[in-house]
Write an enzyme that holds these catalytic residues in place. Sequence first.
Site, PDB file in Angstrom:
ATOM      1  N   GLU A  69     -21.886  15.048  40.665  1.00 11.37           N
ATOM      2  CA  GLU A  69     -21.287  14.355  39.513  1.00 11.37           C
ATOM      3  C   GLU A  69     -22.378  13.872  38.561  1.00 11.37           C
ATOM      4  O   GLU A  69     -23.506  13.604  38.989  1.00 11.37           O
ATOM      5  CB  GLU A  69     -20.515  13.124  40.009  1.00 11.37           C
ATOM      6  N   ASP A 105     -18.410   5.735  37.759  1.00  9.73           N
ATOM      7  CA  ASP A 105     -18.103   4.501  37.026  1.00  9.73           C
ATOM      8  C   ASP A 105     -17.096   3.726  37.884  1.00  9.73           C
ATOM      9  O   ASP A 105     -17.474   3.072  38.852  1.00  9.73           O
ATOM     10  CB  ASP A 105     -17.557   4.966  35.658  1.00  9.73           C
ATOM     11  N   PHE A 108     -22.335   2.266  28.219  1.00  3.82           N
ATOM     12  CA  PHE A 108     -21.875   3.628  27.935  1.00  3.82           C
ATOM     13  C   PHE A 108     -23.069   4.473  27.510  1.00  3.82           C
ATOM     14  O   PHE A 108     -23.740   4.170  26.528  1.00  3.82           O
ATOM     15  CB  PHE A 108     -20.798   3.642  26.839  1.00  3.82           C
TER      16      PHE A 108
HETATM   17  P1  5GP Z   1     -14.868   7.161  36.868  1.00  2.00           P
HETATM   18  O1  5GP Z   1     -13.697   8.027  37.238  1.00  2.00           O
HETATM   19  O2  5GP Z   1     -15.828   6.921  38.008  1.00  2.00           O
HETATM   20  O3  5GP Z   1     -14.437   5.890  36.193  1.00  2.00           O
HETATM   21  O4  5GP Z   1     -15.652   7.899  35.735  1.00  2.00           O
HETATM   22  C1  5GP Z   1     -16.269   9.092  35.953  1.00  2.00           C
HETATM   23  C2  5GP Z   1     -16.279   9.955  34.719  1.00  2.00           C
HETATM   24  O5  5GP Z   1     -16.156   9.183  33.504  1.00  2.00           O
HETATM   25  C3  5GP Z   1     -17.582  10.677  34.611  1.00  2.00           C
HETATM   26  O6  5GP Z   1     -17.526  11.925  35.246  1.00  2.00           O
HETATM   27  C4  5GP Z   1     -17.791  10.789  33.124  1.00  2.00           C
HETATM   28  O7  5GP Z   1     -17.170  11.948  32.642  1.00  2.00           O
HETATM   29  C5  5GP Z   1     -17.089   9.588  32.544  1.00  2.00           C
HETATM   30  N1  5GP Z   1     -18.015   8.450  32.303  1.00  2.00           N
HETATM   31  C6  5GP Z   1     -18.116   7.293  32.986  1.00  2.00           C
HETATM   32  N2  5GP Z   1     -19.063   6.494  32.472  1.00  2.00           N
HETATM   33  C7  5GP Z   1     -19.589   7.162  31.420  1.00  2.00           C
HETATM   34  C8  5GP Z   1     -20.637   6.865  30.482  1.00  2.00           C
HETATM   35  O8  5GP Z   1     -21.315   5.829  30.494  1.00  2.00           O
HETATM   36  N3  5GP Z   1     -20.881   7.832  29.557  1.00  2.00           N
HETATM   37  C9  5GP Z   1     -20.185   9.002  29.480  1.00  2.00           C
HETATM   38  N4  5GP Z   1     -20.520   9.848  28.517  1.00  2.00           N
HETATM   39  N5  5GP Z   1     -19.204   9.314  30.336  1.00  2.00           N
HETATM   40  C10 5GP Z   1     -18.909   8.403  31.301  1.00  2.00           C
END
Ligand code: 5GP
Length: 181
Positions: free
Chosen positions: A104, A108, A157
Site C-alpha cells: 500500500e 490512514d 495530507f
Molecule cells: P484509509 O482507507 O486507510 O483511510 O486510506 C487509505 C487510502 O486513502 C490510501 O490508499 C490513499 O489512496 C488514500 N489516502 C490516505 N491518506 C492520504 C494522503 O495523505 N494523501 C493521499 N494522496 N491519499 C491518501
Amino acid sequence: MGNVTLDDKTFRPYIPYSRIDEAIAKVAGKLNEDYRDCGEVPVLLCVLNGAMVFFTDLITRLDFNMEVVSVKLTSYVGTQSAGTVRKSMDFTGNVKGRKVLVVEDIVDTGNTIAEISRLLKEAGAKETRICTMLFKPAVFKGSVPPDYVGLSIPNDFVVGFGLDYNELGRNLKDIYVVDSQ
Ligand code: 5GP
C-alpha cells in the site's frame, strides 16, 4: 525542492526522496529476511494507483521469487477519506491458497487494508500481511496495524511518490504536504 501547485492547492516539500529511499531499503531488508526462506512463492499485491511507484521501487530490491498481482480500490475524494472503500478493479491474478503481501502507499483510517484483507480471505488467500510506505498512526482505527511500515507520519495530507491530489502529483519524486486545507 520548491512548492508545487496541483489543481487548486499548493503543497510544500515534506519528505525528500533520500529519506524515502532509506525507508524502502529498511523495509526491503526485513522482507528479504522474512520471505527468502518461506518455502513458497508469495504474491505481492500492488494496490493501484497509489502504490505503483513504491511497489516498483520496493520489488526491485527483493531477492526472493514472487508473483505480482494488482487490485484497484478507491476511498478518497479530494483530501478527505470518503469512508467507504470501493473495489474498482478485481484482482488481476489468482490468490487462492497463497501467501499474499499487500503493498500500500499509505494507511490512514485503515478502512482500505481491512477491506483488502476481507476480499483476500473471500478469494481464499491463506495468509495476508500488509506493507505500507506511509502510516498515520494517529488516525488509524483498525484492529491490526500494518506489518511493515516505511515511515510513520502525522495526520497530514500528502502527495507525491505515487500519491495524488485529484489524480495529480503521482509523478513527483519527493513527498509534499498540503499548505492550506
Ligand atoms: P484509509 O482507507 O486507510 O483511510 O486510506 C487509505 C487510502 O486513502 C490510501 O490508499 C490513499 O489512496 C488514500 N489516502 C490516505 N491518506 C492520504 C494522503 O495523505 N494523501 C493521499 N494522496 N491519499 C491518501
